[in-house]
Design a protein around this motif. Structure first.
Motif, PDB file in Angstrom:
ATOM      1  N   THR A 208       0.732  -1.201   0.121  1.00 51.17           N
ATOM      2  CA  THR A 208      -0.041  -0.103  -0.059  1.00 51.17           C
ATOM      3  C   THR A 208       0.789   1.307  -0.109  1.00 51.17           C
ATOM      4  OG1 THR A 208      -1.752  -1.096   1.107  1.00 51.17           O
ATOM      5  CG2 THR A 208      -1.810   1.387   1.169  1.00 51.17           C
ATOM      6  N   LEU A 209       1.949   1.369   0.900  1.00 46.66           N
ATOM      7  CA  LEU A 209       2.372   2.597   0.998  1.00 46.66           C
ATOM      8  C   LEU A 209       3.259   3.080  -0.147  1.00 46.66           C
ATOM      9  CD1 LEU A 209       3.500   2.163   5.093  1.00 46.66           C
ATOM     10  CD2 LEU A 209       1.764   3.626   3.976  1.00 46.66           C
ATOM     11  N   PRO A 210       4.036   2.173  -0.841  1.00 47.23           N
ATOM     12  CA  PRO A 210       4.881   2.520  -1.935  1.00 47.23           C
ATOM     13  C   PRO A 210       3.948   3.027  -2.972  1.00 47.23           C
ATOM     14  CG  PRO A 210       5.887   0.379  -1.097  1.00 47.23           C
ATOM     15  CD  PRO A 210       4.536   0.938  -0.364  1.00 47.23           C
ATOM     16  N   ALA A 211       2.757   2.281  -3.153  1.00 43.69           N
ATOM     17  CA  ALA A 211       2.059   2.482  -4.409  1.00 43.69           C
ATOM     18  C   ALA A 211       1.249   3.876  -4.089  1.00 43.69           C
ATOM     19  CB  ALA A 211       0.823   1.457  -4.316  1.00 43.69           C
ATOM     20  N   ALA A 212       0.703   4.208  -2.942  1.00 45.07           N
ATOM     21  CA  ALA A 212       0.174   5.322  -2.421  1.00 45.07           C
ATOM     22  C   ALA A 212       0.964   6.619  -2.946  1.00 45.07           C
ATOM     23  CB  ALA A 212      -0.227   5.215  -1.298  1.00 45.07           C
ATOM     24  N   TYR A 213       2.400   6.420  -2.401  1.00 46.71           N
ATOM     25  CA  TYR A 213       3.294   7.352  -2.533  1.00 46.71           C
ATOM     26  C   TYR A 213       3.854   7.805  -4.038  1.00 46.71           C
ATOM     27  CZ  TYR A 213       7.697   9.874  -3.091  1.00 46.71           C
ATOM     28  OH  TYR A 213       8.597  10.823  -3.225  1.00 46.71           O
ATOM     29  N   VAL A 214       3.439   6.604  -4.670  1.00 50.01           N
ATOM     30  CA  VAL A 214       4.027   7.007  -6.468  1.00 50.01           C
ATOM     31  C   VAL A 214       2.760   7.511  -7.090  1.00 50.01           C
ATOM     32  CG1 VAL A 214       4.296   5.718  -8.409  1.00 50.01           C
ATOM     33  CG2 VAL A 214       5.547   4.966  -6.362  1.00 50.01           C
ATOM     34  N   LEU A 215       1.484   6.972  -6.578  1.00 53.56           N
ATOM     35  CA  LEU A 215       0.362   7.736  -7.293  1.00 53.56           C
ATOM     36  C   LEU A 215       0.316   9.140  -6.852  1.00 53.56           C
ATOM     37  CD1 LEU A 215      -2.162   4.468  -7.126  1.00 53.56           C
ATOM     38  CD2 LEU A 215      -0.999   5.533  -9.023  1.00 53.56           C
ATOM     39  N   GLY A 216       0.927   9.477  -5.880  1.00 56.59           N
ATOM     40  CA  GLY A 216       0.600  10.925  -5.345  1.00 56.59           C
ATOM     41  C   GLY A 216       1.709  11.814  -6.197  1.00 56.59           C
ATOM     42  N   ARG A 217       2.560  11.319  -6.956  1.00 60.61           N
ATOM     43  CA  ARG A 217       3.782  12.195  -7.467  1.00 60.61           C
ATOM     44  C   ARG A 217       3.282  12.636  -8.741  1.00 60.61           C
ATOM     45  NH1 ARG A 217       9.287  11.111  -6.098  1.00 60.61           N
ATOM     46  NH2 ARG A 217       9.668  11.575  -8.312  1.00 60.61           N
ATOM     47  N   LYS A 218       3.227  13.847  -8.956  1.00 61.30           N
ATOM     48  CA  LYS A 218       2.631  14.467 -10.116  1.00 61.30           C
ATOM     49  C   LYS A 218       3.636  14.035 -11.432  1.00 61.30           C
ATOM     50  CE  LYS A 218      -0.950  17.319  -8.699  1.00 61.30           C
ATOM     51  NZ  LYS A 218      -0.833  17.259  -7.521  1.00 61.30           N
ATOM     52  N   ASP A 219       4.695  13.957 -11.092  1.00 63.19           N
ATOM     53  CA  ASP A 219       5.714  13.861 -12.062  1.00 63.19           C
ATOM     54  C   ASP A 219       5.951  12.092 -12.774  1.00 63.19           C
ATOM     55  OD1 ASP A 219       7.017  13.157  -9.821  1.00 63.19           O
ATOM     56  OD2 ASP A 219       9.004  13.637 -10.625  1.00 63.19           O
ATOM     57  N   PHE A 220       4.974  11.484 -12.046  1.00 62.72           N
ATOM     58  CA  PHE A 220       4.864  10.174 -12.518  1.00 62.72           C
ATOM     59  C   PHE A 220       4.148   9.579 -13.704  1.00 62.72           C
ATOM     60  CE2 PHE A 220       2.660   5.898 -11.529  1.00 62.72           C
ATOM     61  CZ  PHE A 220       3.827   4.960 -11.880  1.00 62.72           C
ATOM     62  N   VAL A 221       5.002   9.370 -14.665  1.00 60.09           N
ATOM     63  CA  VAL A 221       4.122   8.968 -15.827  1.00 60.09           C
ATOM     64  C   VAL A 221       3.517   7.711 -15.956  1.00 60.09           C
ATOM     65  CG1 VAL A 221       4.542   8.541 -18.414  1.00 60.09           C
ATOM     66  CG2 VAL A 221       6.170  10.237 -17.477  1.00 60.09           C
ATOM     67  N   GLY A 222       2.326   7.756 -16.196  1.00 58.78           N
ATOM     68  CA  GLY A 222       1.165   6.334 -16.028  1.00 58.78           C
ATOM     69  C   GLY A 222       0.693   6.508 -14.778  1.00 58.78           C
ATOM     70  N   ARG A 223       0.547   7.723 -14.089  1.00 59.96           N
ATOM     71  CA  ARG A 223      -0.446   8.029 -12.993  1.00 59.96           C
ATOM     72  C   ARG A 223      -1.893   7.596 -13.265  1.00 59.96           C
ATOM     73  NH1 ARG A 223      -1.666  13.374 -10.521  1.00 59.96           N
ATOM     74  NH2 ARG A 223      -1.962  13.111  -8.475  1.00 59.96           N
ATOM     75  N   ASN A 224      -2.363   8.058 -14.111  1.00 59.98           N
ATOM     76  CA  ASN A 224      -3.753   7.869 -14.426  1.00 59.98           C
ATOM     77  C   ASN A 224      -3.947   6.573 -14.925  1.00 59.98           C
ATOM     78  OD1 ASN A 224      -4.235  10.607 -13.947  1.00 59.98           O
ATOM     79  ND2 ASN A 224      -4.269  11.101 -16.314  1.00 59.98           N
ATOM     80  N   PHE A 225      -3.267   5.991 -15.496  1.00 60.25           N
ATOM     81  CA  PHE A 225      -3.135   4.532 -15.828  1.00 60.25           C
ATOM     82  C   PHE A 225      -3.469   3.592 -14.730  1.00 60.25           C
ATOM     83  CE2 PHE A 225      -1.221   0.423 -16.651  1.00 60.25           C
ATOM     84  CZ  PHE A 225      -2.229  -0.274 -17.232  1.00 60.25           C
TER      85      PHE A 225
END
Lengths: 328, 303
Positions: B97-114
């Motif tokens: 949960t924690l790593p996924a939640a952190y990554v999904l909160g990063r605006k510069d993460f390409v593929g966030r919406n996917f």
């Protein structure tokens, strides 16, 4: 390639000279750079990706067995297609309408009784100015939320037992005959809903209390100056504030109408109350996992999920049209 | 005139207050009574409990029930299994949960919406009981510890709550300056973000932990080996199945005797096991109530 792009930018070449293709390429290059730079983020999200893929998306692929005659020996792919055979068998079965009636009956009963109570309790807690008493009521009423469903079912069965249960002792004390709550089908829905009310009403107030804390105290002060009573202030200030929260929770509750707490129903079910306690979800468990009719049970489960999705979308649509609050 | 209406208001206020506190006291009593009854019943003689003589305070105090519980191997084994499932399951939950939640909160993460879309879709549409069971079966997890922890390795709702927390409490400048200093994303997450996130780690551990402690359904469908039964499955036999057995009156002979003796045992220990099984939660609850409430509130912001 990269270098030319950079120099072009630095010399402020007029943009219109470049084709759409150039921009698309440039954007892709930037995206690729971002992906390569942040490759570690993909490692961080990998466990969650694998989890959702394996335990949520593979089952979705497996839904096709609802349209096949699934044989464990030949696997999902090799099993033979049968179209809507299982669905038709379900619709034609003598228990179809009983299942629908019980599923909807329990859910709607639960919605009508269980939805307003947390709102009333939250409004009442919000008016209590004695902080110690308020905190005590909150601590006690939140507590049942943490009782496991097995213990909850055990409590219900013990309290309602015809000869030994405390509730029937009280009923006899008042001069009435003991009621066989767990054995008489007509009591099942009430038992299910009321035990849920006991367990969840307190916990349900949290979200409303949060919404109520957003009310501007100045509004109340102004209303007091204008001579508004406590009732009027609740009615005209507090309730309008929590309406958006109510609408969202109502949508989510209706979206769960076909998927209510069937773990508890399964525990409270017995051969005598089956007539009113058999719902679609427990039927799927019975037919699929106990009787091994995988395809048939998957079809019934899929039917349930589709009805549920339709309900959710329609309620959301109605809410958006009428109150401007909706899930999406 | 003015003074008159003022007095009226005070009076209506007093009436309101009276009704409001009466209502709250009623709610308090309704919730509290069964809890007190269980505690009293667990240390009263079963005869006094079953006859209705004991209705609030303990009567004919006996600790026979608790003694039998402590001598019961199945309850002990269930307890140990549940502790193991809760510890292992919660650790896996946090690691997913924690790593996924952190990554999904990063605006510069390409593929966030996917990824967000892929995860959130499962809130509305799922494969259902039977297809999920078949996946677990095909992976060979039936009757293993893993069937108890992997099918619930993450909950989308908790990922959303943790993401909101990361986005609202970790200042973006911190991440930027860390990156300028040449800090990798791993280092950033493990050395900077996680140490700042104690509250959300606590909330997540609590949510998931209570879920594992209380769950019986995974064990019901995936575990048939009694040595792997969690506590809730043992409780189910004591609290629910004994009662059902008492209704099937057609059994005769030694079978009936066996059921009868089991029923007597169940009658003595049932209130005690309710307490013993809920004890860990009862102990931590008053201290952690605040965190649970916070978790729900963060969730409601997004909901």
């Amino acid at each position: 390639m990269n270098n030319t792009a950079n120099t072009l930018e630095k010399t402020h070449q007029p943009a219109p000279t470049h084709s759409k293709k150039y921009y698309r390429k440039k954007r892709w290059r930037e995206t690729r750079k971002k992906i390569l730079l942040n490759w570690q983020l993909y490692i961080l999200i990998l466990p969650a990706f694998l989890y959702f893929f394996i335990f949520h998306y593979l089952p979705m692929y497996g839904i096709q067995i609802a349209f096949k005659d699934f044989l464990p020996a030949s696997g999902i792919w090799e099993s033979e297609w049968v179209g809507f055979e299982h669905f038709i068998r379900f619709f034609d079965s003598y228990y179809f309408w009983d299942l629908i009636k019980n599923t909807l009956g329990i859910s709607i009963y639960e919605l009508i009784v269980g939805f307003p109570l947390p709102i009333i309790l939250a409004l009442s807690l919000n008016e209590a100015k004695d902080n110690f008493y308020k905190k005590s009521v909150q601590t006690v009423t939140y507590a049942p939320h943490f009782i496991s469903v097995v213990v909850m079912a055990g409590m219900v069965i013990a309290f309602l037992a015809p000869t030994t249960g405390i509730i029937n002792h009280a009923i006899q004390l008042l001069g009435f005959d003991p009621i066989p709550f767990m054995e008489d089908p007509k009591w099942f829905k009430t038992v299910y809903v009321m035990s849920g009310v006991w367990q969840n009403t307190g916990w349900g107030t949290i979200i409303y209390l949060a919404a109520l804390s957003a009310v501007d105290p100045q509004q109340h002060e102004a209303a007091i100056v204008d001579g508004a009573t406590r009732w009027q202030r609740i009615w005209y200030i507090n309730i309008p504030t929590i309406i958006p929260t109510m609408v969202i929770l109502l949508i989510m509750n209706v979206g769960n109408i076909m998927a209510m707490g069937f773990e508890k129903i399964l525990l409270l079910q017995n051969p005598l109350n089956m007539e009113s306690s058999n719902v679609i979800a427990t039927f799927v468990y019975q037919a699929g996992l106990l009787d091994g009719q995988y395809s048939f049970a998957a079809a019934v489960g899929l039917f349930n999920a589709v009805i549920n999705a339709i309900l959710l979308v329609s309620v959301n649509y109605i809410a958006r049209k009428t109150s401007e609050t909706s899930l999406w | 005139m003015n003074a008159h209406s003022h007095i009226n208001d005070l009076k209506s206020d007093r009436i309101f207050k009276f009704f409001n506190y009466s209502f709250l006291t009623l709610a308090l009593s309704i919730v509290l009574y069964p809890l007190i009854y269980i505690i009293s019943a667990s240390i009263s003689s079963p005869t006094a409990v079953n006859s209705g003589e004991m209705w609030l305070f303990p009567k004919d105090i006996t600790f026979e029930g608790y003694k039998l519980i402590f001598e019961n191997d199945a309850i002990w084994r269930g307890y140990l299994n549940t502790i193991m499932y809760t510890a292992l399951g919660t650790s896996i939950n946090l690691a997913v949960t924690l790593p996924a939640a952190y990554v999904l909160g990063r605006k510069d993460f390409v593929g966030r919406n996917f990824f967000t879309g892929m995860f959130v879709l499962t809130m509305f549409f799922q494969g259902g009981l039977i297809p999920t069971y078949l996946v677990v079966k095909n992976l060979g997890l039936i009757d293993t510890i893993w069937a108890m922890v992997l099918p619930n390795a993450a909950a989308i709702w908790n990922i959303v709550i943790a993401r909101v927390f990361f986005q609202s409490t970790i200042p973006i400048e911190l991440e930027e300056s860390a990156k300028i200093d040449g800090c990798s994303n791993f280092k950033l997450f493990f050395k900077i973000v996680l140490p700042l996130s104690a509250p959300i780690i606590a909330v997540m551990a609590l949510f998931y932990g209570v879920g594992h402690w209380n769950s019986y359904f995974n064990a019901l469908i995936y575990i048939s080996d009694r040595a792997l039964y969690p506590l809730q499955m043992v409780l189910r036999e004591i609290l629910v199945l004994q009662d059902m057995a008492s209704q099937s009156t057609n059994v005769t002979g030694s079978m009936a005797e066996a059921i009868h003796s089991k029923q007597q045992l169940a009658a003595i220990i049932k209130y005690g096991v309710m307490i013993v099984s809920t004890l860990p939660i009862i102990i931590v609850y008053p201290f952690l109530q605040k965190y649970f409430v916070q978790g729900v509130m963060i969730g409601s912001l997004k909901g």
